[in-house]
Scaffold this motif. Structure first.
Motif, PDB file in Angstrom:
ATOM      1  N   ASP A 161      10.058  55.517  23.749  1.00 44.25           N
ATOM      2  CA  ASP A 161      10.494  56.372  24.861  1.00 44.25           C
ATOM      3  C   ASP A 161      11.333  55.585  25.847  1.00 44.25           C
ATOM      4  OD1 ASP A 161       9.341  58.531  23.838  1.00 44.25           O
ATOM      5  OD2 ASP A 161       7.637  58.630  25.206  1.00 44.25           O
ATOM      6  N   LEU A 162      10.875  54.368  26.107  1.00 43.01           N
ATOM      7  CA  LEU A 162      11.634  53.531  27.048  1.00 43.01           C
ATOM      8  C   LEU A 162      13.053  53.288  26.522  1.00 43.01           C
ATOM      9  CD1 LEU A 162       8.928  50.943  28.142  1.00 43.01           C
ATOM     10  CD2 LEU A 162      10.027  52.633  29.592  1.00 43.01           C
ATOM     11  N   MET A 163      13.172  53.090  25.226  1.00 43.93           N
ATOM     12  CA  MET A 163      14.497  52.848  24.653  1.00 43.93           C
ATOM     13  C   MET A 163      15.390  54.079  24.802  1.00 43.93           C
ATOM     14  SD  MET A 163      14.983  49.827  23.777  1.00 43.93           S
ATOM     15  CE  MET A 163      16.528  50.068  22.912  1.00 43.93           C
ATOM     16  N   GLN A 164      14.780  55.251  24.667  1.00 41.60           N
ATOM     17  CA  GLN A 164      15.558  56.479  24.889  1.00 41.60           C
ATOM     18  C   GLN A 164      16.094  56.517  26.313  1.00 41.60           C
ATOM     19  OE1 GLN A 164      16.407  58.909  22.753  1.00 41.60           O
ATOM     20  NE2 GLN A 164      15.474  57.774  21.084  1.00 41.60           N
ATOM     21  N   ARG A 165      15.238  56.113  27.239  1.00 42.29           N
ATOM     22  CA  ARG A 165      15.658  56.114  28.649  1.00 42.29           C
ATOM     23  C   ARG A 165      16.705  55.037  28.901  1.00 42.29           C
ATOM     24  NH1 ARG A 165       9.854  56.941  31.636  1.00 42.29           N
ATOM     25  NH2 ARG A 165       9.120  58.559  30.232  1.00 42.29           N
ATOM     26  N   VAL A 166      16.546  53.905  28.225  1.00 42.69           N
ATOM     27  CA  VAL A 166      17.557  52.841  28.375  1.00 42.69           C
ATOM     28  C   VAL A 166      18.911  53.361  27.922  1.00 42.69           C
ATOM     29  CG1 VAL A 166      18.307  50.604  27.453  1.00 42.69           C
ATOM     30  CG2 VAL A 166      15.953  50.907  28.202  1.00 42.69           C
ATOM     31  N   MET A 167      18.909  54.081  26.809  1.00 43.86           N
ATOM     32  CA  MET A 167      20.172  54.601  26.285  1.00 43.86           C
ATOM     33  C   MET A 167      20.774  55.638  27.232  1.00 43.86           C
ATOM     34  SD  MET A 167      19.918  54.789  22.193  1.00 43.86           S
ATOM     35  CE  MET A 167      18.211  54.871  21.782  1.00 43.86           C
ATOM     36  N   ALA A 168      19.904  56.276  28.015  1.00 41.46           N
ATOM     37  CA  ALA A 168      20.398  57.236  29.003  1.00 41.46           C
ATOM     38  C   ALA A 168      20.778  56.538  30.304  1.00 41.46           C
ATOM     39  CB  ALA A 168      19.340  58.305  29.253  1.00 41.46           C
ATOM     40  N   GLY A 169      20.633  55.220  30.372  1.00 43.87           N
ATOM     41  CA  GLY A 169      21.095  54.457  31.536  1.00 43.87           C
ATOM     42  C   GLY A 169      20.015  54.124  32.548  1.00 43.87           C
ATOM     43  N   SER A 170      18.731  54.200  32.172  1.00 35.89           N
ATOM     44  CA  SER A 170      17.665  53.922  33.134  1.00 35.89           C
ATOM     45  C   SER A 170      17.410  52.414  33.268  1.00 35.89           C
ATOM     46  CB  SER A 170      16.380  54.636  32.698  1.00 35.89           C
ATOM     47  OG  SER A 170      15.274  54.107  33.406  1.00 35.89           O
ATOM     48  N   GLU A 171      17.655  51.908  34.470  1.00 39.78           N
ATOM     49  CA  GLU A 171      17.426  50.475  34.709  1.00 39.78           C
ATOM     50  C   GLU A 171      15.930  50.177  34.756  1.00 39.78           C
ATOM     51  OE1 GLU A 171      19.722  48.714  37.847  1.00 39.78           O
ATOM     52  OE2 GLU A 171      18.310  47.063  38.063  1.00 39.78           O
ATOM     53  N   ALA A 172      15.159  51.119  35.314  1.00 40.85           N
ATOM     54  CA  ALA A 172      13.709  50.905  35.400  1.00 40.85           C
ATOM     55  C   ALA A 172      13.118  50.734  34.006  1.00 40.85           C
ATOM     56  CB  ALA A 172      13.060  52.085  36.112  1.00 40.85           C
ATOM     57  N   ALA A 173      13.586  51.582  33.077  1.00 42.95           N
ATOM     58  CA  ALA A 173      13.080  51.491  31.699  1.00 42.95           C
ATOM     59  C   ALA A 173      13.465  50.153  31.078  1.00 42.95           C
ATOM     60  CB  ALA A 173      13.638  52.642  30.861  1.00 42.95           C
ATOM     61  N   PHE A 174      14.693  49.730  31.325  1.00 47.38           N
ATOM     62  CA  PHE A 174      15.136  48.450  30.744  1.00 47.38           C
ATOM     63  C   PHE A 174      14.352  47.289  31.339  1.00 47.38           C
ATOM     64  CE2 PHE A 174      17.948  44.756  30.469  1.00 47.38           C
ATOM     65  CZ  PHE A 174      18.060  44.687  29.085  1.00 47.38           C
ATOM     66  N   THR A 175      14.090  47.360  32.650  1.00 42.17           N
ATOM     67  CA  THR A 175      13.321  46.290  33.300  1.00 42.17           C
ATOM     68  C   THR A 175      11.918  46.220  32.707  1.00 42.17           C
ATOM     69  OG1 THR A 175      14.570  46.737  35.289  1.00 42.17           O
ATOM     70  CG2 THR A 175      12.620  45.379  35.548  1.00 42.17           C
ATOM     71  N   THR A 176      11.315  47.390  32.491  1.00 44.45           N
ATOM     72  CA  THR A 176       9.970  47.422  31.897  1.00 44.45           C
ATOM     73  C   THR A 176       9.988  46.791  30.507  1.00 44.45           C
ATOM     74  OG1 THR A 176       9.555  49.457  33.093  1.00 44.45           O
ATOM     75  CG2 THR A 176       8.029  48.938  31.330  1.00 44.45           C
ATOM     76  N   ILE A 177      10.988  47.167  29.728  1.00 45.66           N
ATOM     77  CA  ILE A 177      11.097  46.601  28.366  1.00 45.66           C
ATOM     78  C   ILE A 177      11.280  45.096  28.438  1.00 45.66           C
ATOM     79  CG2 ILE A 177      12.739  46.398  26.438  1.00 45.66           C
ATOM     80  CD1 ILE A 177      12.464  49.190  25.973  1.00 45.66           C
ATOM     81  N   TYR A 178      12.142  44.649  29.348  1.00 41.93           N
ATOM     82  CA  TYR A 178      12.397  43.211  29.459  1.00 41.93           C
ATOM     83  C   TYR A 178      11.107  42.473  29.823  1.00 41.93           C
ATOM     84  CZ  TYR A 178      13.939  38.708  31.086  1.00 41.93           C
ATOM     85  OH  TYR A 178      14.049  37.357  31.261  1.00 41.93           O
ATOM     86  N   ARG A 179      10.424  42.971  30.862  1.00 37.29           N
ATOM     87  CA  ARG A 179       9.223  42.261  31.329  1.00 37.29           C
ATOM     88  C   ARG A 179       8.119  42.296  30.276  1.00 37.29           C
ATOM     89  NH1 ARG A 179       9.622  44.184  37.618  1.00 37.29           N
ATOM     90  NH2 ARG A 179      11.376  42.808  38.086  1.00 37.29           N
ATOM     91  N   ARG A 180       8.111  43.332  29.489  1.00 37.74           N
ATOM     92  CA  ARG A 180       7.068  43.450  28.473  1.00 37.74           C
ATOM     93  C   ARG A 180       7.305  42.484  27.312  1.00 37.74           C
ATOM     94  NH1 ARG A 180       6.031  49.526  26.577  1.00 37.74           N
ATOM     95  NH2 ARG A 180       5.339  49.770  28.720  1.00 37.74           N
ATOM     96  N   HIS A 181       8.573  42.237  26.998  1.00 31.92           N
ATOM     97  CA  HIS A 181       8.858  41.507  25.757  1.00 31.92           C
ATOM     98  C   HIS A 181       9.518  40.143  25.939  1.00 31.92           C
ATOM     99  CE1 HIS A 181       7.669  44.922  23.329  1.00 31.92           C
ATOM    100  NE2 HIS A 181       8.357  45.701  24.141  1.00 31.92           N
ATOM    101  N   GLN A 182       9.885  39.783  27.154  1.00 30.24           N
ATOM    102  CA  GLN A 182      10.562  38.496  27.306  1.00 30.24           C
ATOM    103  C   GLN A 182       9.636  37.323  26.984  1.00 30.24           C
ATOM    104  OE1 GLN A 182       9.754  36.210  29.937  1.00 30.24           O
ATOM    105  NE2 GLN A 182       8.286  37.574  30.912  1.00 30.24           N
ATOM    106  N   GLY A 183       8.350  37.481  27.307  1.00 27.88           N
ATOM    107  CA  GLY A 183       7.391  36.392  27.098  1.00 27.88           C
ATOM    108  C   GLY A 183       7.339  35.906  25.654  1.00 27.88           C
ATOM    109  N   PRO A 184       7.023  36.806  24.718  1.00 27.53           N
ATOM    110  CA  PRO A 184       6.970  36.384  23.310  1.00 27.53           C
ATOM    111  C   PRO A 184       8.288  35.767  22.823  1.00 27.53           C
ATOM    112  CG  PRO A 184       6.014  38.562  23.561  1.00 27.53           C
ATOM    113  CD  PRO A 184       6.562  38.198  24.900  1.00 27.53           C
ATOM    114  N   VAL A 185       9.408  36.383  23.239  1.00 22.41           N
ATOM    115  CA  VAL A 185      10.707  35.872  22.783  1.00 22.41           C
ATOM    116  C   VAL A 185      10.936  34.466  23.349  1.00 22.41           C
ATOM    117  CG1 VAL A 185      13.210  36.233  22.872  1.00 22.41           C
ATOM    118  CG2 VAL A 185      11.698  38.190  22.545  1.00 22.41           C
ATOM    119  N   TYR A 186      10.628  34.309  24.635  1.00 16.87           N
ATOM    120  CA  TYR A 186      10.835  33.007  25.287  1.00 16.87           C
ATOM    121  C   TYR A 186       9.934  31.935  24.664  1.00 16.87           C
ATOM    122  CZ  TYR A 186      11.035  29.452  28.943  1.00 16.87           C
ATOM    123  OH  TYR A 186      11.185  28.273  29.622  1.00 16.87           O
TER     124      TYR A 186
END
Lengths: 178, 193
Positions: free
Chosen positions: B20-45
């Motif tokens: 759902d967050l990705m759908q919102r990101v595609m619609a231009g939601s910065e809040a959704a993108f921030t949530t996705i980033y904060r959720r997944h940056q840790g494992p990637v880093y």
């Protein structure tokens, strides 16, 4: 983990809490905003260019309409035709050149054109839904294709011709223009 | 077309699922993108840091991974794999390319300037550094298995998908990696003692 002390387990747990620094988030969010701006907000980059080009075309168009009688109208290179032109079969004897006047342009230079002749092999092609007439320059020897005698003594030269081309790109008929 | 792949109970605030967050990101939601980033940056880093041993490379990888997600969000298919696995797959390509370029399959540990480490007591800090060195000294395949399964606590199947190998292979790599790690840690302990 095998044979590891509690200390090391805690050290492993400490590794699990590492996160990317704040500046990475700022960079990524800045990239997101730039991308969103390009995608959703504001005029696209090419918008201004297109607008300028449209205005320039309008000005040129208006100028040409006002000075239409002063500017020599160029002979069209390509013309789309609604129906296929009448095609005559290849004559056994050389045909006489017919004089044709263009009805549309009064002051256009007079052209002498032959009728259209079907090209060899055109009969076997399917009749096309749409055709175009293409003005091109062809070798003089092309006249032989449709039965005109060609003197081989002078060096080969080129002549103008209108070629009927089907939508499949295959040439159907030809006429010669002088 | 909006796709709601999450059960309704997850449709609220921060617990919204990734699809759902990705759908919102595609619609231009910065809040959704921030949530996705904060959720997944840790494992990637952490993956990039522990694989490369370099914080600047890890930061670069995180940035690259999320830029790829931004550039082509449609590439992520929620029905095929979870977002973490998808992002770790991108990170893996970047890290392996970097390892291949530098030809340092046993990278040197860079001195971390993490301010959080300064708050730790010296012994524990030393322990963490030793563990990090021991992980970095493992062969790349073993190191990757330890990072995915022990640090990121992924299940074998997810780790196998990321490493493009069978679950059994992951299991054996992890077994050997842990044994190597324990031996190296004991050796270091002996040295320091």
């Amino acid at each position: 983990m095998h044979g590891m002390s509690e200390e090391y387990r805690r050290a492993l747990a400490a590794l699990k809490t590492e996160n990317a620094p704040e500046r990475v988030e700022q960079n990524v969010l800045a990239a997101f905003r730039r991308r969103r701006q390009r995608k959703f907000g504001g005029a696209p980059r090419w918008g201004w260019g297109a607008a300028v080009a449209a205005v320039a075309l309008a000005i040129v168009g208006a100028y040409r309409m006002q000075h239409a009688d002063l500017v020599a109208r160029p002979v069209p290179v390509t013309a789309h035709i609604a129906a296929p032109p009448s095609v005559v079969s290849i004559p056994m004897s050389p045909p006489k050149l017919a004089v044709r006047r263009s009805p549309r342009v009064a002051n256009r230079q007079e052209e002498i054109a032959t009728p259209y002749f079907a090209l060899p092999g055109a009969d076997s092609l399917p009749s096309p839904d749409a055709e175009a007439v293409v003005r091109m320059v062809v070798p003089r020897s092309t006249l032989q294709l449709v039965g005109f005698p060609v003197n081989e003594v002078p060096p080969p030269e080129f002549i103008r011709a209108d070629v009927v081309v089907g939508q499949d790109g295959m040439a159907r008929a030809i006429r010669f223009v002088q | 077309v909006e796709l709601f792949l999450c059960p309704p109970e997850y449709q609220t605030v921060d617990e919204t699922c990734d699809a759902d967050l990705m759908q919102r990101v595609m619609a231009g939601s910065e809040a959704a993108f921030t949530t996705i980033y904060r959720r997944h940056q840790g494992p990637v880093y952490r993956y990039a840091l522990n694989m490369s041993g370099k914080a600047d490379i890890a930061e670069e990888v995180v940035q690259d991974v999320f830029l790829v997600l931004l550039r082509d969000p449609c590439q992520f298919d929620a029905l095929r794999s979870p977002l973490t696995a998808y992002l770790l797959g991108i990170a893996r390509n970047r890290v392996l390319r970097w390892l291949e370029k530098t030809r340092s399959f046993e990278p040197e540990l860079e001195q971390q300037a993490d301010p959080r480490n300064a708050l730790l007591e010296p012994e524990r800090k030393q322990m963490i550094e030793q563990l990090r060195r021991a992980i970095l000294a493992l062969p790349a395949n073993y190191r990757e298995a330890v990072i995915l399964c022990d640090i990121e606590e992924m299940d074998y199947a997810a780790a196998a998908e990321i490493q493009h190998c069978a679950v059994g292979t992951i299991r054996s790599r992890l077994h050997r990696a842990r044994a190597l790690l324990a031996a190296r840690m004991r050796a270091r302990e002996g040295c320091t003692a």
